[in-house]
Scaffold this motif. Structure first.
Motif, PDB file in Angstrom:
ATOM      1  N   UNK A 147      51.615  52.336  31.154  1.00 42.13           N
ATOM      2  CA  UNK A 147      52.276  51.031  31.198  1.00 42.13           C
ATOM      3  C   UNK A 147      51.350  50.023  31.860  1.00 42.13           C
ATOM      4  N   UNK A 148      51.093  48.936  31.150  1.00 44.01           N
ATOM      5  CA  UNK A 148      50.251  47.867  31.684  1.00 44.01           C
ATOM      6  C   UNK A 148      51.026  47.118  32.766  1.00 44.01           C
ATOM      7  N   UNK A 149      50.455  46.961  33.964  1.00 49.47           N
ATOM      8  CA  UNK A 149      51.191  46.249  35.028  1.00 49.47           C
ATOM      9  C   UNK A 149      51.574  44.826  34.651  1.00 49.47           C
ATOM     10  N   UNK A 150      50.740  44.167  33.832  1.00 49.86           N
ATOM     11  CA  UNK A 150      51.039  42.791  33.446  1.00 49.86           C
ATOM     12  C   UNK A 150      51.967  42.704  32.242  1.00 49.86           C
ATOM     13  N   UNK A 151      52.271  43.844  31.610  1.00 45.88           N
ATOM     14  CA  UNK A 151      53.119  43.844  30.426  1.00 45.88           C
ATOM     15  C   UNK A 151      54.555  44.195  30.748  1.00 45.88           C
ATOM     16  N   UNK A 152      55.235  44.691  29.737  1.00 38.18           N
ATOM     17  CA  UNK A 152      56.654  45.020  29.870  1.00 38.18           C
ATOM     18  C   UNK A 152      56.809  46.441  30.396  1.00 38.18           C
ATOM     19  N   UNK A 153      57.569  46.574  31.455  1.00 45.20           N
ATOM     20  CA  UNK A 153      57.844  47.880  32.043  1.00 45.20           C
ATOM     21  C   UNK A 153      59.332  48.177  31.870  1.00 45.20           C
ATOM     22  N   UNK A 154      59.696  49.144  31.023  1.00 50.76           N
ATOM     23  CA  UNK A 154      61.126  49.412  30.802  1.00 50.76           C
ATOM     24  C   UNK A 154      61.832  50.002  32.007  1.00 50.76           C
ATOM     25  N   UNK A 156      49.115  37.909  22.642  1.00 48.81           N
ATOM     26  CA  UNK A 156      49.905  38.880  21.885  1.00 48.81           C
ATOM     27  C   UNK A 156      50.691  39.797  22.819  1.00 48.81           C
ATOM     28  N   UNK A 157      50.053  40.228  23.917  1.00 41.11           N
ATOM     29  CA  UNK A 157      50.749  41.081  24.885  1.00 41.11           C
ATOM     30  C   UNK A 157      51.936  40.356  25.500  1.00 41.11           C
ATOM     31  N   UNK A 158      51.727  39.092  25.852  1.00 44.54           N
ATOM     32  CA  UNK A 158      52.816  38.319  26.455  1.00 44.54           C
ATOM     33  C   UNK A 158      53.966  38.125  25.465  1.00 44.54           C
ATOM     34  N   UNK A 159      53.634  37.868  24.204  1.00 41.34           N
ATOM     35  CA  UNK A 159      54.686  37.701  23.197  1.00 41.34           C
ATOM     36  C   UNK A 159      55.461  38.997  22.982  1.00 41.34           C
ATOM     37  N   UNK A 160      54.736  40.119  22.927  1.00 40.47           N
ATOM     38  CA  UNK A 160      55.406  41.414  22.751  1.00 40.47           C
ATOM     39  C   UNK A 160      56.311  41.730  23.934  1.00 40.47           C
ATOM     40  N   UNK A 212      57.694  39.608  25.996  1.00 40.41           N
ATOM     41  CA  UNK A 212      58.832  38.690  26.005  1.00 40.41           C
ATOM     42  C   UNK A 212      59.871  39.083  24.957  1.00 40.41           C
ATOM     43  N   UNK A 213      59.415  39.518  23.787  1.00 37.59           N
ATOM     44  CA  UNK A 213      60.357  39.967  22.753  1.00 37.59           C
ATOM     45  C   UNK A 213      61.136  41.202  23.203  1.00 37.59           C
ATOM     46  N   UNK A 214      60.444  42.129  23.877  1.00 37.52           N
ATOM     47  CA  UNK A 214      61.129  43.323  24.374  1.00 37.52           C
ATOM     48  C   UNK A 214      62.154  42.967  25.448  1.00 37.52           C
ATOM     49  N   UNK A 215      61.823  42.018  26.297  1.00 41.16           N
ATOM     50  CA  UNK A 215      62.787  41.588  27.322  1.00 41.16           C
ATOM     51  C   UNK A 215      64.012  40.942  26.678  1.00 41.16           C
ATOM     52  N   UNK A 216      63.783  40.125  25.641  1.00 37.49           N
ATOM     53  CA  UNK A 216      64.912  39.491  24.955  1.00 37.49           C
ATOM     54  C   UNK A 216      65.808  40.530  24.292  1.00 37.49           C
ATOM     55  N   UNK A 217      65.188  41.519  23.635  1.00 38.20           N
ATOM     56  CA  UNK A 217      65.980  42.579  23.004  1.00 38.20           C
ATOM     57  C   UNK A 217      66.791  43.354  24.035  1.00 38.20           C
ATOM     58  N   UNK A 218      66.173  43.594  25.179  1.00 37.87           N
ATOM     59  CA  UNK A 218      66.879  44.326  26.228  1.00 37.87           C
ATOM     60  C   UNK A 218      68.063  43.525  26.760  1.00 37.87           C
ATOM     61  N   UNK A 219      67.874  42.205  26.911  1.00 33.28           N
ATOM     62  CA  UNK A 219      68.976  41.360  27.367  1.00 33.28           C
ATOM     63  C   UNK A 219      70.105  41.333  26.342  1.00 33.28           C
ATOM     64  N   UNK A 220      69.740  41.223  25.063  1.00 35.25           N
ATOM     65  CA  UNK A 220      70.768  41.206  24.013  1.00 35.25           C
ATOM     66  C   UNK A 220      71.526  42.532  23.965  1.00 35.25           C
ATOM     67  N   UNK A 221      70.805  43.643  24.117  1.00 33.13           N
ATOM     68  CA  UNK A 221      71.458  44.950  24.111  1.00 33.13           C
ATOM     69  C   UNK A 221      72.401  45.095  25.293  1.00 33.13           C
TER      70      UNK A 221
END
Length: 420
Positions: A312-319, A396-400, A402-411
């Motif tokens: 897991x990249x520290x600057x990316x999305x951490x589930x 691209x990493x930031x967009x990915x 952010x999209x994962x965070x949005x999906x998690x919020x919607x879920x």
């Protein structure tokens, strides 16, 4: 390939003897992992179960298929596969021999035929330590032979020493015998038990994670999937008789601390016992600690089972990190309030809204362009290309993320509405 053929059914193309040999080699390797507590990671995937063990400082990863009734395909040329399998059988056999010998165990281990007939699995192997009376007698006889040779040549060596020895001066002997009066001898105090106790090397806590637990597997739980990791991390294990013979205790034993179930409704619960779902075992192993059993209670909605092999990249999305919505909302509120204050001040001065927007955003864009141009001037062409690639990949990493965070919020929002 050894584990694959160990779980295949007997057919005309795959004889029963080959399957039995593969199953034995696989069980021997798993017993070594259990004895040395070398298992580190477990991941339940669609293809099978991924295991990773640390053997002699090297990470060894392998996959084991689920023990289902498999349909053997007809379009596979098993003659070619059996040729490779013959090599791997010999290779794994020598590897197991080396591993067992290095830790002082007898290889091959004895097979308890009665337990094997009762489907005891890896528990059918009887592991014994190397050594015994025969080895001890051989060692003693070798020592006697070596000593007798030394005694034969001892007389000649003493004669040669006496002939070459210089005469000793009597005055020197008297000086040696004279004891000085001012000499103070060192005082050695006897050591206590605490001082003499050797600090034994301690294993990490994650290796003996289930050491003090007694776990029972219910009849609906896949025993062969959980038995190996539980034993590798020190658990005392028992199971329902439907899952096979060799269980050391029954379900009503008072020593059982945890029971693994895979159904929402239980007909009977024993007091003082924790009931968890199978994912609790794997998640606890991967995180290196015993997770709360309440989160894995029967019928509970479990968290996603994440692969421990993904970096897991520290600057990316951490589930694994909880989303902090309050902080984002506070930042948005502060920005909105500041922007509203500026709009009110511009309106009081008689400035139009469109002109105000242009006057605020234009200096920002101009400043960003100037900073970008200054960076490009200071870099060579090669550095410029590398800088553009870095900017593109980071974007691209930031967009990915952010999209994962949005999906998690919607879920999470959809789950909240369903529960209400």
């Amino acid at each position: 390939m050894i584990f694959l053929f160990a779980y295949l059914p007997t057919t005309d193309q795959v004889p029963a003897a080959i399957i039995a040999l593969c199953e034995r080699l696989a069980n021997e390797f798993q017993q070594y992992i259990i004895r040395t507590t070398s298992l580190r990671k477990v991941f339940l995937s669609i293809k099978g179960v991924y295991y990773q063990a640390e053997i002699m400082g090297q990470d060894i990863t392998w996959i084991v298929p689920y023990r289902f009734s498999q349909k053997v395909p007809q379009d596979v040329d098993f003659r070619i596969m059996l040729t490779f399998l013959e090599f791997y059988q010999t290779f794994i056999g020598f590897t197991n021999f080396k591993l067992y010998s290095d830790i002082g165990l007898v290889y091959p281990p004895k097979l308890d035929q009665k337990r094997d007939d009762d489907a005891a699995g890896i528990n059918a192997l009887q592991i014994e330590k190397a050594g015994g009376n025969v080895l001890l007698e051989e060692t003693q006889s070798n020592d006697v032979k070596d000593t007798s040779k030394q005694l034969k040549t001892l007389g000649e060596k003493l004669k040669s020493l006496n002939s070459t020895q210089e005469p000793i001066d009597a005055n020197a002997i008297e000086q040696i015998n004279e004891e000085p009066e001012d000499v103070q001898l060192d005082i050695f105090e006897p050591l206590t038990a605490e001082d003499t106790a050797l600090a034994a090397p301690q294993q990490p806590t994650s290796v003996i994670l289930f050491k003090h637990l007694t776990i029972f597997l219910s009849r609906e739980v896949p025993r062969h999937t959980l038995e190996f990791p539980l034993l590798a991390f020190g658990a005392r294990l028992s199971w329902d008789p439907i899952l096979g013979g060799g269980s050391p205790m029954t379900e009503d034993s008072e020593t059982i601390t945890h029971q693994i179930v895979d159904r929402a409704v239980l007909a009977k619960r024993y007091p003082g016992r924790s009931y968890v779902q199978p994912q609790w075992v794997v998640d606890s192993i991967n995180q290196g600690k015993l997770l709360p059993t309440a989160d894995y209670a029967p019928g509970a909605i479990l968290a996603p089972h994440l692969s421990p092999f993904v970096h897991i990249d520290p600057s990316g999305y951490d589930p694994m990190v909880e989303l902090d919505d309050s902080q984002e909302e506070d930042e948005e509120e502060v920005d909105d309030e500041a922007e509203l204050q500026q709009e009110l001040e511009a309106e009081a001065k008689g400035i139009k809204f469109s002109d105000f927007k242009g006057s605020v955003e234009a200096p920002k864009r101009k400043r960003q362009v100037e900073e970008e141009d200054l960076r490009n001037i200071m870099m060579s062409n090669k550095q410029k290309k590398l800088y553009k690639k870095m900017k593109y990949s980071n974007q691209k990493k930031d967009e990915t993320a952010e999209n994962l965070r949005k999906k998690r919020k919607e879920l999470r929002a959809s789950k909240a509405t369903k529960s209400n």
